[in-house]
Scaffold this active site. Structure first.
Site, PDB file in Angstrom:
ATOM      1  N   SER A 179       0.875  -1.192   0.000  1.00  0.00           N
ATOM      2  CA  SER A 179       0.000   0.000   0.000  1.00  0.00           C
ATOM      3  C   SER A 179       0.901   1.228   0.000  1.00  0.00           C
ATOM      4  CB  SER A 179      -0.897   0.032   1.238  1.00  0.00           C
ATOM      5  OG  SER A 179      -0.138   0.395   2.392  1.00  0.00           O
ATOM      6  N   TYR A 181       0.784   3.478   2.157  1.00  0.00           N
ATOM      7  CA  TYR A 181       1.232   3.616   3.553  1.00  0.00           C
ATOM      8  C   TYR A 181       2.482   2.756   3.784  1.00  0.00           C
ATOM      9  CZ  TYR A 181       1.932   1.680   8.134  1.00  0.00           C
ATOM     10  OH  TYR A 181       2.541   1.197   9.257  1.00  0.00           O
ATOM     11  N   HIS A 182       2.395   1.460   3.443  1.00  0.00           N
ATOM     12  CA  HIS A 182       3.543   0.588   3.683  1.00  0.00           C
ATOM     13  C   HIS A 182       4.777   1.109   2.929  1.00  0.00           C
ATOM     14  CE1 HIS A 182       0.317  -2.315   4.963  1.00  0.00           C
ATOM     15  NE2 HIS A 182       1.238  -2.675   5.832  1.00  0.00           N
ATOM     16  N   LYS A 185       6.817   3.645   4.769  1.00  0.00           N
ATOM     17  CA  LYS A 185       7.735   3.067   5.762  1.00  0.00           C
ATOM     18  C   LYS A 185       9.040   2.607   5.104  1.00  0.00           C
ATOM     19  CE  LYS A 185       5.160   2.914   9.564  1.00  0.00           C
ATOM     20  NZ  LYS A 185       5.491   3.704  10.759  1.00  0.00           N
TER      21      LYS A 185
HETATM   22  P1  NAD Z   1      -2.056   5.744  15.811  1.00  0.00           P
HETATM   23  O1  NAD Z   1      -2.565   6.406  14.577  1.00  0.00           O
HETATM   24  O2  NAD Z   1      -3.028   5.327  16.849  1.00  0.00           O
HETATM   25  O3  NAD Z   1      -0.954   6.679  16.507  1.00  0.00           O
HETATM   26  C1  NAD Z   1      -0.098   7.530  15.779  1.00  0.00           C
HETATM   27  C2  NAD Z   1      -0.060   8.870  16.500  1.00  0.00           C
HETATM   28  O4  NAD Z   1       0.831   9.745  15.789  1.00  0.00           O
HETATM   29  C3  NAD Z   1      -1.430   9.546  16.524  1.00  0.00           C
HETATM   30  O5  NAD Z   1      -1.768   9.919  17.843  1.00  0.00           O
HETATM   31  C4  NAD Z   1      -1.264  10.747  15.609  1.00  0.00           C
HETATM   32  O6  NAD Z   1      -2.045  11.864  16.031  1.00  0.00           O
HETATM   33  C5  NAD Z   1       0.236  11.025  15.687  1.00  0.00           C
HETATM   34  N1  NAD Z   1       0.795  11.672  14.488  1.00  0.00           N
HETATM   35  C6  NAD Z   1       0.651  11.298  13.188  1.00  0.00           C
HETATM   36  N2  NAD Z   1       1.302  12.165  12.382  1.00  0.00           N
HETATM   37  C7  NAD Z   1       1.890  13.081  13.194  1.00  0.00           C
HETATM   38  C8  NAD Z   1       2.694  14.228  12.952  1.00  0.00           C
HETATM   39  N3  NAD Z   1       3.016  14.613  11.716  1.00  0.00           N
HETATM   40  N4  NAD Z   1       3.119  14.950  14.017  1.00  0.00           N
HETATM   41  C9  NAD Z   1       2.789  14.593  15.289  1.00  0.00           C
HETATM   42  N5  NAD Z   1       2.011  13.526  15.573  1.00  0.00           N
HETATM   43  C10 NAD Z   1       1.573  12.785  14.529  1.00  0.00           C
HETATM   44  O7  NAD Z   1      -1.165   4.507  15.318  1.00  0.00           O
HETATM   45  P2  NAD Z   1      -0.631   3.234  16.152  1.00  0.00           P
HETATM   46  O8  NAD Z   1      -1.485   2.083  15.835  1.00  0.00           O
HETATM   47  O9  NAD Z   1      -0.387   3.636  17.551  1.00  0.00           O
HETATM   48  O10 NAD Z   1       0.753   3.013  15.413  1.00  0.00           O
HETATM   49  C11 NAD Z   1       1.921   3.685  15.845  1.00  0.00           C
HETATM   50  C12 NAD Z   1       3.081   3.374  14.913  1.00  0.00           C
HETATM   51  O11 NAD Z   1       3.306   1.970  14.890  1.00  0.00           O
HETATM   52  C13 NAD Z   1       2.853   3.804  13.482  1.00  0.00           C
HETATM   53  O12 NAD Z   1       4.046   4.348  12.962  1.00  0.00           O
HETATM   54  C14 NAD Z   1       2.497   2.522  12.773  1.00  0.00           C
HETATM   55  O13 NAD Z   1       2.885   2.575  11.428  1.00  0.00           O
HETATM   56  C15 NAD Z   1       3.282   1.486  13.551  1.00  0.00           C
HETATM   57  N6  NAD Z   1       2.662   0.164  13.528  1.00  0.00           N
HETATM   58  C16 NAD Z   1       1.402  -0.023  14.011  1.00  0.00           C
HETATM   59  C17 NAD Z   1       0.833  -1.302  13.992  1.00  0.00           C
HETATM   60  C18 NAD Z   1      -0.550  -1.594  14.492  1.00  0.00           C
HETATM   61  O14 NAD Z   1      -1.018  -2.747  14.343  1.00  0.00           O
HETATM   62  N7  NAD Z   1      -1.253  -0.645  15.094  1.00  0.00           N
HETATM   63  C19 NAD Z   1       1.583  -2.372  13.458  1.00  0.00           C
HETATM   64  C20 NAD Z   1       2.859  -2.130  12.954  1.00  0.00           C
HETATM   65  C21 NAD Z   1       3.394  -0.863  12.989  1.00  0.00           C
HETATM   66  N1  USQ Z   2      -8.131  -8.398   6.595  1.00  0.00           N
HETATM   67  C1  USQ Z   2      -9.230  -9.227   6.425  1.00  0.00           C
HETATM   68  N2  USQ Z   2     -10.418  -8.810   6.943  1.00  0.00           N
HETATM   69  C2  USQ Z   2     -10.580  -7.634   7.602  1.00  0.00           C
HETATM   70  C3  USQ Z   2      -9.441  -6.801   7.767  1.00  0.00           C
HETATM   71  C4  USQ Z   2      -8.237  -7.206   7.249  1.00  0.00           C
HETATM   72  O1  USQ Z   2      -9.138 -10.312   5.845  1.00  0.00           O
HETATM   73  O2  USQ Z   2     -11.702  -7.321   8.027  1.00  0.00           O
HETATM   74  C5  USQ Z   2      -6.823  -8.841   6.083  1.00  0.00           C
HETATM   75  C6  USQ Z   2      -6.155  -7.888   5.092  1.00  0.00           C
HETATM   76  O3  USQ Z   2      -6.590  -8.126   3.779  1.00  0.00           O
HETATM   77  C7  USQ Z   2      -4.684  -8.185   5.318  1.00  0.00           C
HETATM   78  C8  USQ Z   2      -4.613  -8.616   6.784  1.00  0.00           C
HETATM   79  O4  USQ Z   2      -5.949  -8.908   7.184  1.00  0.00           O
HETATM   80  O5  USQ Z   2      -4.293  -9.282   4.544  1.00  0.00           O
HETATM   81  C9  USQ Z   2      -4.064  -7.548   7.708  1.00  0.00           C
HETATM   82  O6  USQ Z   2      -4.830  -6.356   7.563  1.00  0.00           O
HETATM   83  P1  USQ Z   2      -4.864  -5.277   8.732  1.00  0.00           P
HETATM   84  O7  USQ Z   2      -5.814  -4.183   8.312  1.00  0.00           O
HETATM   85  O8  USQ Z   2      -5.065  -5.910  10.047  1.00  0.00           O
HETATM   86  O9  USQ Z   2      -3.346  -4.773   8.717  1.00  0.00           O
HETATM   87  P2  USQ Z   2      -2.535  -3.847   7.739  1.00  0.00           P
HETATM   88  O10 USQ Z   2      -3.387  -3.152   6.739  1.00  0.00           O
HETATM   89  O11 USQ Z   2      -1.381  -4.615   7.198  1.00  0.00           O
HETATM   90  O12 USQ Z   2      -1.988  -2.715   8.718  1.00  0.00           O
HETATM   91  C10 USQ Z   2      -1.820  -2.920  10.122  1.00  0.00           C
HETATM   92  C11 USQ Z   2      -1.605  -1.557  10.756  1.00  0.00           C
HETATM   93  C12 USQ Z   2      -0.343  -0.934  10.174  1.00  0.00           C
HETATM   94  C13 USQ Z   2       0.830  -1.891  10.345  1.00  0.00           C
HETATM   95  C14 USQ Z   2       0.527  -3.263   9.765  1.00  0.00           C
HETATM   96  C15 USQ Z   2       1.572  -4.297  10.160  1.00  0.00           C
HETATM   97  O13 USQ Z   2      -2.737  -0.712  10.496  1.00  0.00           O
HETATM   98  O14 USQ Z   2      -0.075   0.292  10.836  1.00  0.00           O
HETATM   99  O15 USQ Z   2       1.949  -1.348   9.713  1.00  0.00           O
HETATM  100  O16 USQ Z   2      -0.705  -3.755  10.349  1.00  0.00           O
HETATM  101  S1  USQ Z   2       1.948  -5.394   8.820  1.00  0.00           S
HETATM  102  O17 USQ Z   2       0.703  -5.971   8.331  1.00  0.00           O
HETATM  103  O18 USQ Z   2       2.830  -6.384   9.356  1.00  0.00           O
HETATM  104  O19 USQ Z   2       2.573  -4.585   7.793  1.00  0.00           O
END
Ligand code: NAD
Ligand code: USQ
Length: 388
Positions: A179, A181-182, A185
């Site tokens: 995506s 987004y990804h 990163k």
């Molecule tokens: P989140 O959106 O809940 O938290 C991110 C926070 O960053 C928010 O509070 C947002 O307001 C703040 N933010 C965003 N842009 C900003 C900016 N320009 N300046 C200041 N603050 C800003 O997300 P999360 O789920 O807590 O994820 C945190 C991090 O971990 C992210 O970088 C995400 O990519 C990574 N991550 C999350 C997951 C997951 O499953 N939630 C998995 C893998 C990686």
């Molecule tokens: N999926 C379903 N059904 C749903 C939602 C998701 O089958 O209702 C599937 C998606 O197609 C995908 C997988 O579940 O194959 C994961 O989706 P997700 O929405 O749980 O995760 P993803 O979009 O990859 O993003 C989340 C976080 C992101 C983080 C990422 C870790 O939002 O911030 O970076 O997980 S990872 O997947 O390892 O890149």
């Protein structure tokens, strides 16, 4: 240590700040609250009500006597980024502050551009601020397992030894993310590795899998310390969504065949992994990568596990996959770096899912059912999500 947590108002940033403070570190958080704005834009809200960041910090102080300093501002504003580093003088910066939803980045051009500008610019400002203010600061950056995609070879921790035409080298592991987004990163990872090479910065890139769960030992001390919990089709992650779907009696929405496999981890392990990375810094000039996940499970298996643990009947449905991703593939990930530092993982268990069911049941009246259905489609360059 003095640790600055960027994105400290978010799902993971807040519980991490609490955990680090509880461990005895001096903690400050910074956030621009844009995550709360996305909720307003999408017409949704965290399933679990959350207090303002300032109230949370006050409650933490009244419960534990510990202080968490709050800084409000945007990392893409270089003056704010430099000013916060100069004011707090951290030993370590933990960087969570990015737009983190893949579907949000795929809504349309505007959201893709916003995501990449926000994420890449914020990180670049931070790298320059560290280089100019104190090169000894350890940057702990949240990356994602999705940077690698699903290659047909083993996934190593960030680096790959290759042999080509009789010569060998160690290169950054090739990336094939799914995506915009990804991709942001991936761009960050390259920028950070370059900064380590040219300025001798020390950095740890935590390529984290999909997080599940809502409670940590610190957030449960008071309801007002709760972290957010997203269930909608844009910000909700897969296991968290399946839990709320089961509680509501809705079918669990497996996209495609459900054979797509992901690394997952418990939110309690997220906070512990970040702690371990902070307390064992990378060397000067080192770009260190850890794969931050504890288990690999297919989406189908995640759905089956949730259904098996729920006391009532649960239907699992297959939706046409709104994303473009491999649904059946090889997946074998090395993730020993954090275990070597002392991580003892919580594996997905009945107990965890049962306690998540309780959280979901308690707040089920807050669900907006329309928000559950996926409306962002990867193959389309514009999406109806904004109009409905
Ligand atoms: P989140 O959106 O809940 O938290 C991110 C926070 O960053 C928010 O509070 C947002 O307001 C703040 N933010 C965003 N842009 C900003 C900016 N320009 N300046 C200041 N603050 C800003 O997300 P999360 O789920 O807590 O994820 C945190 C991090 O971990 C992210 O970088 C995400 O990519 C990574 N991550 C999350 C997951 C997951 O499953 N939630 C998995 C893998 C990686
Ligand atoms: N999926 C379903 N059904 C749903 C939602 C998701 O089958 O209702 C599937 C998606 O197609 C995908 C997988 O579940 O194959 C994961 O989706 P997700 O929405 O749980 O995760 P993803 O979009 O990859 O993003 C989340 C976080 C992101 C983080 C990422 C870790 O939002 O911030 O970076 O997980 S990872 O997947 O390892 O890149």
């Amino acid at each position: 240590m003095r640790i600055l947590v960027l994105g400290g108002d978010g799902y993971l940033g807040w519980p991490t700040a609490l955990h680090l403070s509880q461990r005895g570190h001096e903690v400050a958080v910074a956030d621009n609250f844009v995550r709360r704005q996305y909720d307003l834009e999408m017409g949704v809200d965290s399933l679990v009500p959350i207090e303002s960041l300032q109230t949370r910090a006050e409650v933490w102080h009244s419960v534990t006597g510990k202080t968490i300093e709050v800084h409000v501002g945007d990392l893409t504003d270089a003056d704010f980024t430099y000013g916060t580093l100069r004011a707090f003088r951290p030993d370590t910066v933990v960087h969570f502050a990015e737009q983190r939803a893949a579907p949000y980045s795929m809504i349309d051009r505007k959201h893709a551009v916003y995501t990449q500008v926000n994420n890449v610019t914020g990180t670049l400002n931070l790298l320059y601020a560290i280089a100019e203010i104190d090169r000894d600061i350890h940057l702990v950056k949240l990356g994602t397992m999705g940077e690698y995609g699903t290659p047909n070879i083993d996934i190593e921790e960030g680096w790959l030894e290759v042999e080509h035409n009789g010569r060998r080298d160690r290169v950054l592991y090739p990336k094939r993310p799914g995506s915009f987004y990804h991709l942001s990163k991936v761009h960050d990872s390259h920028n950070i590795e370059f900064a380590c090479r040219i300025w001798g910065l020390r950095a740890t890139d935590l390529n984290q899998g999909v997080v599940y769960g809502q409670q940590t030992p610190e957030t449960v001390l008071d309801d007002r310390l709760a972290t957010r919990f997203d269930y909608d089709a844009v910000f909700g992650t897969v296991l968290n969504r399946f839990v709320i779907q089961a509680v509501l009696g809705h079918p669990l929405t497996v996209y495609g065949t459900g054979g797509q496999t992901r690394g997952i981890l418990d939110i309690r392990d997220t906070v512990r992994c970040v702690q371990l990375a902070c307390e064992n810094p990378a060397a000067a000039g080192e770009f260190r990568v850890f794969n931050q996940m504890t288990q690999s499970l297919s989406v189908r298996r995640i759905a089956e596990t949730v259904a098996e643990c729920f006391p009532n009947d649960v239907e699992i449905t297959r939706l046409d996959n709104p994303r473009v991703e491999r649904e059946e593939h090889y997946y074998n990930v090395t993730h020993t770096g954090l275990v070597d530092l002392g991580l003892v993982p919580h594996l997905l268990s009945d107990t965890l899912i049962t306690s998540l069911f309780d959280v979901a049941k308690r707040h089920a009246h807050r669900v907006r059912p329309r928000a559950l259905s996926p409306r962002v489609h990867w193959r389309q360059s514009t999406s109806p999500v904004q109009q409905s």
